[in-house]
Scaffold this motif. Structure first.
Motif, short mmCIF file in Angstrom:
data_model
loop_
_atom_site.label_atom_id
_atom_site.label_comp_id
_atom_site.label_asym_id
_atom_site.label_seq_id
_atom_site.Cartn_x
_atom_site.Cartn_y
_atom_site.Cartn_z
N SER A 4 0.86 -1.28 -0.04
CA SER A 4 0.03 -0.07 0.10
C SER A 4 0.77 1.17 0.02
N LEU A 5 1.94 1.14 0.78
CA LEU A 5 2.81 2.45 0.96
C LEU A 5 3.50 2.42 -0.49
N LEU A 6 4.07 1.39 -0.98
CA LEU A 6 4.76 1.62 -2.38
C LEU A 6 3.85 2.30 -3.49
N LYS A 7 2.49 1.65 -3.44
CA LYS A 7 1.46 2.38 -4.44
C LYS A 7 1.27 3.65 -4.28
N ARG A 8 1.20 4.19 -3.02
CA ARG A 8 0.67 5.59 -2.65
C ARG A 8 1.90 6.52 -2.84
N VAL A 9 3.08 6.04 -2.64
CA VAL A 9 4.36 6.99 -2.94
C VAL A 9 4.60 6.95 -4.34
N ASN A 10 4.52 5.91 -5.08
CA ASN A 10 4.78 5.82 -6.70
C ASN A 10 3.67 6.47 -7.50
N LYS A 31 10.87 -5.66 15.60
CA LYS A 31 11.16 -7.09 16.29
C LYS A 31 10.86 -8.27 15.43
N HIS A 32 9.89 -8.10 14.67
CA HIS A 32 9.36 -9.42 13.97
C HIS A 32 9.94 -9.22 12.31
N SER A 33 10.36 -8.10 11.90
CA SER A 33 10.52 -7.92 10.54
C SER A 33 11.55 -6.91 10.11
N LYS A 34 12.23 -7.09 8.99
CA LYS A 34 13.17 -6.23 8.54
C LYS A 34 13.03 -6.17 6.95
N CYS A 35 12.95 -4.95 6.60
CA CYS A 35 12.62 -4.78 5.09
C CYS A 35 13.52 -3.56 4.69
N TYR A 36 13.86 -3.79 3.36
CA TYR A 36 14.74 -2.57 2.73
C TYR A 36 14.10 -2.20 1.78
N PHE A 37 14.08 -0.67 1.30
CA PHE A 37 13.67 0.17 0.23
C PHE A 37 14.58 0.61 -0.54
N GLN A 38 14.49 1.06 -1.91
CA GLN A 38 15.51 1.79 -2.55
C GLN A 38 14.46 2.89 -3.12
N LEU A 39 14.92 4.40 -2.67
CA LEU A 39 14.12 5.54 -3.16
C LEU A 39 15.13 6.12 -4.31
N ASP A 40 14.64 6.18 -5.61
CA ASP A 40 15.56 6.71 -6.52
C ASP A 40 14.67 7.44 -7.48
N ILE A 41 15.21 8.07 -8.42
CA ILE A 41 14.29 8.99 -9.63
C ILE A 41 13.12 8.32 -10.12
N GLU A 42 13.22 6.93 -10.18
CA GLU A 42 12.01 6.14 -10.44
C GLU A 42 10.92 5.85 -9.53
N GLY A 43 11.05 6.11 -8.23
CA GLY A 43 10.25 5.71 -7.37
C GLY A 43 10.70 4.90 -6.03
N LEU A 44 9.95 4.41 -5.20
CA LEU A 44 9.99 3.58 -4.43
C LEU A 44 9.88 2.27 -4.80
N LYS A 45 10.83 1.14 -4.16
CA LYS A 45 10.75 -0.02 -4.39
C LYS A 45 11.33 -0.88 -3.33
N CYS A 46 10.77 -2.05 -3.02
CA CYS A 46 11.24 -3.13 -2.09
C CYS A 46 12.20 -3.57 -2.51
N MET A 47 13.16 -3.61 -2.02
CA MET A 47 14.48 -4.69 -2.26
C MET A 47 14.41 -6.09 -1.75
N GLU A 48 14.64 -6.92 -2.83
CA GLU A 48 14.58 -8.53 -2.41
C GLU A 48 15.82 -8.80 -1.28
N THR A 49 16.83 -8.49 -1.50
CA THR A 49 17.84 -8.80 -0.80
C THR A 49 18.44 -7.81 0.24
N ALA A 50 19.33 -8.10 1.25
CA ALA A 50 19.87 -7.02 2.17
C ALA A 50 20.89 -6.14 1.17
N PRO A 51 20.79 -4.89 1.24
CA PRO A 51 21.93 -4.14 0.66
C PRO A 51 23.41 -4.10 1.41
N GLU A 52 24.41 -3.77 0.65
CA GLU A 52 25.61 -3.94 1.42
C GLU A 52 25.75 -2.34 2.11
N THR A 53 25.11 -1.64 1.78
CA THR A 53 24.95 0.00 2.37
C THR A 53 23.57 0.46 2.50
#
Length: 107
Positions: A4-10, A31-53
């Protein structure tokens, strides 16, 4: 919640000018979850794997993260209450707060 967040932002036309030209990696941890997002010129997207930075890291409990990501509470409010810990540059924190505020689910 994240879909829902991704849709609203994009899809929100007022948010697009806030998208950075250089990718910004955001980590949301509870406590129960960990999630990574990438925000760039194209919008906000969920990342499948943990990034290095990670540029911006938010840590809090599940309820506080939900309140933040749905727009029920603002990032600065949660930071002042020490309910969420945020690590990153002030500029990135302000950018994220503006995006979350504009994308708030007011339904």
């Amino acid at each position: 919640m994240f879909e829902s967040l991704l849709k609203r932002v994009n899809e929100h036309h007022l948010i697009k000018p806030l998208f950075p030209s250089i990718p910004l990696i955001i980590a949301c941890e509870s406590k129960h979850s960990k999630c990574y997002f990438q925000l760039d010129i194209e919008g906000l997207k969920c990342m499948e794997t943990a990034p290095e930075t990670v540029h911006l890291k938010m840590t809090g409990n599940d309820g506080q993260m939900k309140d933040l990501l749905t727009g029920q509470l603002k990032l600065q409010q949660l930071m002042e209450l020490k309910a969420i810990k945020v690590e990153g540059t002030f500029r990135d924190i302000l950018r994220l707060e503006a995006i979350l505020s504009l994308a708030a689910d007011h339904s």
